[in-house]
Design an enzyme around this catalytic site. Structure first.
Site, PDB file in Angstrom:
ATOM      1  N   GLY A   1     -46.805  -7.380  37.703  1.00 26.34           N
ATOM      2  CA  GLY A   1     -46.379  -8.423  36.302  1.00 26.34           C
ATOM      3  C   GLY A   1     -47.545  -8.725  34.992  1.00 26.34           C
ATOM      4  O   GLY A   1     -46.988  -9.488  34.175  1.00 26.34           O
TER       5      GLY A   1
ATOM      6  N   HIS B   1     -47.803 -17.199  35.126  1.00 25.78           N
ATOM      7  CA  HIS B   1     -46.845 -17.471  36.086  1.00 25.78           C
ATOM      8  C   HIS B   1     -45.895 -18.650  35.748  1.00 25.78           C
ATOM      9  O   HIS B   1     -45.478 -18.864  37.215  1.00 25.78           O
ATOM     10  CB  HIS B   1     -47.435 -17.729  37.449  1.00 25.78           C
TER      11      HIS B   1
ATOM     12  N   GLY C   1     -30.011  -5.126   9.007  1.00 26.36           N
ATOM     13  CA  GLY C   1     -29.882  -6.551   8.636  1.00 26.36           C
ATOM     14  C   GLY C   1     -31.196  -7.308   7.643  1.00 26.36           C
ATOM     15  O   GLY C   1     -31.211  -7.932   7.485  1.00 26.36           O
TER      16      GLY C   1
ATOM     17  N   THR D   1     -35.853   1.645   1.286  1.00 25.89           N
ATOM     18  CA  THR D   1     -34.528   2.993   0.514  1.00 25.89           C
ATOM     19  C   THR D   1     -34.587   1.676  -0.863  1.00 25.89           C
ATOM     20  O   THR D   1     -34.364   2.743  -2.113  1.00 25.89           O
ATOM     21  CB  THR D   1     -33.874   3.119   1.430  1.00 25.89           C
TER      22      THR D   1
END
Length: 593
Positions: free
Chosen positions: A60, A231, A422, A466
């Protein structure tokens, strides 16, 4: 609850396949599945008598530390399940079977957590009982846990472990004896401070959604946890602040010598340091880079520190945690002579996918002359024309249109969230605010050409994407087409002349986009506005036509733009965001004129 969504529901399967995946990105590595150990293939070790370096801990925390296995770093890594230490048996098996038999000793780097210290400790003692030469280096670099709270357990091990592993691995690769490798590793720990923060706790694959919700609610909205562990351990405080304020608190805990509970390392103005900014795993690269900048600015301004090395990336993660850790290493003298200083060992080559620092030492050490920032004004002196407009009326119309556009940002954003990505509302608002600022801080004269030229420049500077490019092309063309109607005599710019310039500009825009009415773009509002102004000379009727054009896009399927790739039936619910925003501006413009 997006943090609770994972591609793996079985955490054991995730760990096993994740470790195997490390060996696929570095073919010199092997995987012992039984003992969850990644180690170097014997044939990849050119000097098998060199000291070996081993690290490990719960999974992890990727890429720590399986992806640090490789030449110039770790010889092997022993992994536990997610956030759980490997067993002593796993550690013993690694030290017995996965270290080159001729190796002159092993340095085991351990993060200071009870399970890791006990299990690695038992494994080390069993290996020593078998006649192995093993030294341990326990990394305890966290300052979030002060002396009073740390008690007998001491500080936790954080991302500074990556620096310890890299330096020990480089020294071992250079052929140093085991005592020297371990001694320098401990020297690094003694000169190392770290602190972590996070916006939320992480969710472990396989656990319930309810548990994820409870974890998130423990922190609370708008708060950041300072001193948070890797953790999900609680930190030392929860605060609500901006990034500069957050970095100020963190650096204070790392460097303030008046904080006797946390002044673990005496780092003074002008000291040589290396700084590691470590991503927990869920902080975007954009934000991490901005965090790096803020840290560097405050280190220089408030502490007189210009780090010799700044390293950023994900080195010791916490699954997908939206947080980061600052580790500061004081570059103390190793006493080992040329080639073996801390900074040289950090710079030494490493063939490990988890060590992502790629800048060569000569690049760091070169002197760079200062280059003047910014660029010269591309516009230069804007020529004047003999065309005239009512300056106050034009300014009033523009401001009313811009105010309407700014006010509808939330609505445009909502529409664009349904049918696009968005960002349309924010982009339009940014451009509108830029033009509004220009109108409020500069004089608008009777000659429309300089005004339109400045508006085009503002749009270029403030609007991206754009729509920004389309508006910039159109407005630059409009300025040019207005000036083309200049004559030797002073004359007013009539609605017909505006319409002629607008029509020509729309034609010019067509050279860069195939958008036509019916394609569900801003052209669905712009084209009817131009056409009706040309036919009637009435700006209010033209604005009404633009509004009808924008409304007609509701239900219209997109032929161009990002909306083409968005599935669903959103286009039946809302108009085109860009067309709607433009129609709002034109409506306000007409009201002001």
């Amino acid at each position: 609850m997006s943090a609770s969504k994972h591609y793996f529901d079985d955490p054991i399967h995730a760990v096993i396949t994740g470790l195997r995946g490390v060996t696929l990105t570095n073919p010199s590595l092997l995987f012992d599945e039984t003992n969850k150990t990644v180690y170097r293939h014997p044939s990849s070790i050119s000097s098998p008598e060199n000291v070996s370096v081993v690290c490990g801990g719960g999974s992890g925390h990727e890429p720590g530390f399986a992806a640090f296995v490789g030449r110039g770093a770790l010889t092997a890594c022993v992994a536990g399940t997610i956030f759980a230490s490997p067993s002593a048996q796993q550690v013993r098996a690694c030290l017995k079977d996965r270290i080159p038999p001729k190796s002159k000793g092993t340095v085991v780097v351990i993060t200071n957590y009870t399970g890791d210290v006990l299990n690695f400790g038992m494994g080390i003692e069993k290996a020593r009982a078998m006649g192995k030469r093993v030294e341990k280096v326990i990394v305890a670099d966290d300052v979030g846990v002060g002396r009073a709270k740390g008690g007998k357990v001491g500080r936790r091990g954080l991302s500074g472990t990556a620096l310890v592993v890299k330096i020990c691995g480089a020294l071992a690769e250079a052929g140093a004896p085991v005592e020297e490798c371990a001694g320098v590793g401990r020297l690094v720990v003694d000169n190392l401070v770290s602190i972590g923060v996070s916006l939320s706790r992480v969710h472990v694959p396989g656990r319930s959604i309810q548990e994820a919700r409870e974890e998130e609610e423990r922190l609370g909205p708008g708060l950041v946890e300072i001193g948070m562990g890797i953790h999900n351990e609680p930190g030392c405080e929860k605060v609500q602040t901006d990034l500069p304020g957050l970095i100020k608190i963190m650096l204070g805990q790392l460097l303030d010598q008046n904080d006797k509970d946390r002044a673990y390392v005496d780092i003074k103005k002008g000291d040589d340091t290396a700084v590691l900014i470590n991503n927990f795993g869920g902080t975007s690269n954009l934000e991490l880079s901005a965090i790096v900048c803020e840290i560097a600015v405050q280190l220089d301004k408030d502490y007189g520190l210009k780090p010799k090395r700044i390293i950023s990336g994900t080195f010791f993660g916490s699954l997908n945690g939206p947080g980061f850790i600052i580790s500061i290493l004081k570059l103390a003298d190793t006493g080992l002579g040329p080639g073996k200083s801390m900074v040289e060992l950090l710079d030494a080559p490493a063939e490990a996918t988890g060590w992502s620092a790629s800048i060569k030492p000569e690049t760091w050490d070169r002197e760079y002359t200062e280059i003047k920032s910014g660029t010269e004004d591309e516009q230069g002196e804007v020529r004047s024309t003999n065309l005239k407009v009512n300056a106050e009326q034009l300014k009033s119309g523009l401001k009313l249109g811009l105010e309407r556009l700014i006010a509808c940002e939330a609505e445009v954003t909502r529409y664009d969230t349904i049918v696009g990505d968005g960002d349309c509302g924010v982009g339009l608002k940014r451009g509108a605010e830029g033009i509004m600022d220009m109108l409020n801080t500069s004089t608008i004269g009777e000659d429309p050409y300089p005004t339109m030229t400045r508006i085009a420049s503002v749009v270029e500077a403030t609007m991206d994407g754009t729509s920004g490019a389309l508006y910039a092309i159109f407005l630059n063309s409009l300025a040019h087409n207005i000036s083309d109607q200049d004559s030797s005599n002073s004359q007013s710019l009539t609605p017909q002349m505006w319409a002629q310039a607008l029509a020509k500009s729309l034609e010019n825009l067509g050279e860069y986009t195939p958008a036509k009415p019916g394609d569900r773009t801003l052209v669905d509002a712009l084209s009817p506005f131009v056409d009706h102004l040309k036919q009637t000379g009435d700006v209010k009727k033209a604005a009404e036509a633009a509004k009808r054009g924008a409304e007609s896009t509701k239900g219209m399927k997109a032929s161009l733009g990002r909306s083409v790739y968005v599935g669903g039936e959103g286009h039946t619910e809302v108009p085109d965001p860009g067309a709607h925003g433009l129609s709002q501006f034109l409506t306000g413009l007409a009201e002001g004129l």
